[in-house]
Design a protein around this motif. Structure first.
Motif, mmCIF file in Angstrom:
data_model
loop_
_atom_site.group_PDB
_atom_site.id
_atom_site.type_symbol
_atom_site.label_atom_id
_atom_site.label_comp_id
_atom_site.label_asym_id
_atom_site.label_seq_id
_atom_site.Cartn_x
_atom_site.Cartn_y
_atom_site.Cartn_z
ATOM 1 N N UNK A 1 0.840 -1.198 0.000
ATOM 2 C CA UNK A 1 0.000 0.000 0.000
ATOM 3 C C UNK A 1 0.870 1.240 0.000
ATOM 4 N N UNK A 2 0.358 2.352 -0.533
ATOM 5 C CA UNK A 2 1.128 3.599 -0.475
ATOM 6 C C UNK A 2 1.504 3.935 0.965
ATOM 7 N N UNK A 3 2.713 4.405 1.178
ATOM 8 C CA UNK A 3 3.169 4.705 2.539
ATOM 9 C C UNK A 3 2.298 5.754 3.203
ATOM 10 N N UNK A 4 1.641 6.559 2.389
ATOM 11 C CA UNK A 4 0.798 7.631 2.922
ATOM 12 C C UNK A 4 -0.483 7.097 3.559
ATOM 13 N N UNK A 5 -0.865 5.843 3.255
ATOM 14 C CA UNK A 5 -2.162 5.316 3.677
ATOM 15 C C UNK A 5 -2.048 4.600 5.024
ATOM 16 N N UNK A 6 -2.756 5.116 6.036
ATOM 17 C CA UNK A 6 -2.789 4.445 7.333
ATOM 18 C C UNK A 6 -3.707 3.229 7.262
ATOM 19 N N UNK A 7 -3.314 2.152 7.934
ATOM 20 C CA UNK A 7 -4.142 0.954 8.019
ATOM 21 C C UNK A 7 -4.668 0.795 9.440
ATOM 22 N N UNK A 8 -5.977 0.601 9.541
ATOM 23 C CA UNK A 8 -6.648 0.442 10.836
ATOM 24 C C UNK A 8 -7.494 -0.828 10.768
ATOM 25 N N UNK A 9 -7.494 -1.604 11.807
ATOM 26 C CA UNK A 9 -8.311 -2.814 11.872
ATOM 27 C C UNK A 9 -9.410 -2.605 12.904
ATOM 28 N N UNK A 10 -10.672 -2.744 12.462
ATOM 29 C CA UNK A 10 -11.777 -2.676 13.424
ATOM 30 C C UNK A 10 -12.099 -4.095 13.893
#
Length: 303
Positions: free
Chosen positions: A70-79
């Motif tokens: 994924x682009x480094x700019x995109x934060x990943x969050x898990x719900x």
């Protein structure tokens, strides 16, 4: 104590897209999307009989290196599902092992809901930079929003962001969800106020009719006016509208830079108020301007 709100890094969270953790086709399209953050969902998007399958799909997404693409700019969050549910404990273990940027906790009603997860993470090898986001989507959650936000000021705190769950609020209270959200607005403002009191980011709820871009644009503009940092989304087609609505206006950015530059002059080093183009500008406006510039710079790094 934890760092003050002013010392927290400024992040761009204009557009925050929910995606089902078990939908491999949707996840495969992520690298091409322009959202600031993605929430990989194990809760509402997975029926009880598919919870385990969705969790395994999530594990594979990270284990096989797809998240790293994924682009480094995109934060990943898990719900995850609530710890009180049959799936919550295993969800938390899986989410921690995946090492996203944050874990989103649903239906946070009280500070203990945050503390319990922080205590559980403290007993594992969870990295210190792993953040917690909290869904405020129940009457109790709104009533306790200030106390929940205060968790961000305790030693070792991970709490970083509030997320509005407007659909659950409507369901639990019975209020009408109509354009302009007149019956929800006072509650939304309570959530914003609590977040700001303790230096948290705060995200507006979803707009359900993903084909109605004009309606989304109007609600996003209202959300920005209320003080939200961004908007949660349910469809990739909503990303552009959210990015535009919560972006920094070029005219405001130019004005902010002028204010900061004027206060930086040696002759204004001790000034509490200055005259700028015929307007009286206080030093507090310089602080606001600096935050706006920081947010613009964070958005610029998103490409």
């Amino acid at each position: 104590m934890t760092p003050s709100a002013s010392s927290r890094p400024v992040r761009s969270r204009r557009s925050v897209l929910y995606l089902p953790a078990g939908n491999a086709r949707a996840l495969a399209k992520l690298p091409q999307l322009d959202c600031d953050c993605v929430i990989l969902d194990l809760e509402d998007s997975a029926a009880p009989e598919t919870k385990d399958e969705a969790r395994e799909s999530l594990r594979a997404f990270f284990r096989e290196g797809h998240a790293a693409k994924l682009p480094r700019r995109m934060e990943t969050i898990i719900r995850i599902n609530a710890l009180s549910s049959p799936w919550g404990a295993e969800d938390l273990l899986a989410a921690r092992a995946c090492r996203p940027d944050a874990i989103l906790l649903p239906k946070v009603d009280a500070p203990d809901d945050i503390v319990d997860v922080e205590d559980a993470l403290a007993q594992t090898d969870a990295p210190p930079q792993l953040r917690l986001w909290a869904m405020i989507e129940t009457p109790l959650g709104i009533m306790n929003a200030g106390r929940i936000a205060q968790c961000a000021r305790t030693d070792g705190a991970r709490l970083d962001c509030f997320v509005v769950g407007a659909n659950d609020l409507v369901k639990e209270t019975g209020v009408a969800n109509v354009p302009g959200r007149p019956w929800l607005s006072s509650w939304l403002m309570q959530i914003v106020l609590a977040a700001r009191a303790y230096g948290l980011d705060v995200l507006d709820g979803v707009y359900n009719d993903f084909k109605d871009i004009a309606g989304l644009e109007a609600e996003a503009r209202d959300g920005k006016a209320m003080g939200f940092d961004g908007k949660t989304l349910i469809h990739p087609g909503q990303i552009e509208a959210a990015n535009l609505a919560f972006g920094v206006d070029p005219a405001r950015l130019e004005e902010a830079r002028a204010i900061v530059a004027e206060f930086a002059l040696p002759e204004n080093a001790r000034a509490g108020v200055i005259n700028l183009d015929g307007r009286m500008v206080e030093r507090l406006h310089a602080e606001i301007a600096e935050k706006l510039i920081a947010r613009a710079e964070a958005q610029a790094t998103k490409g």
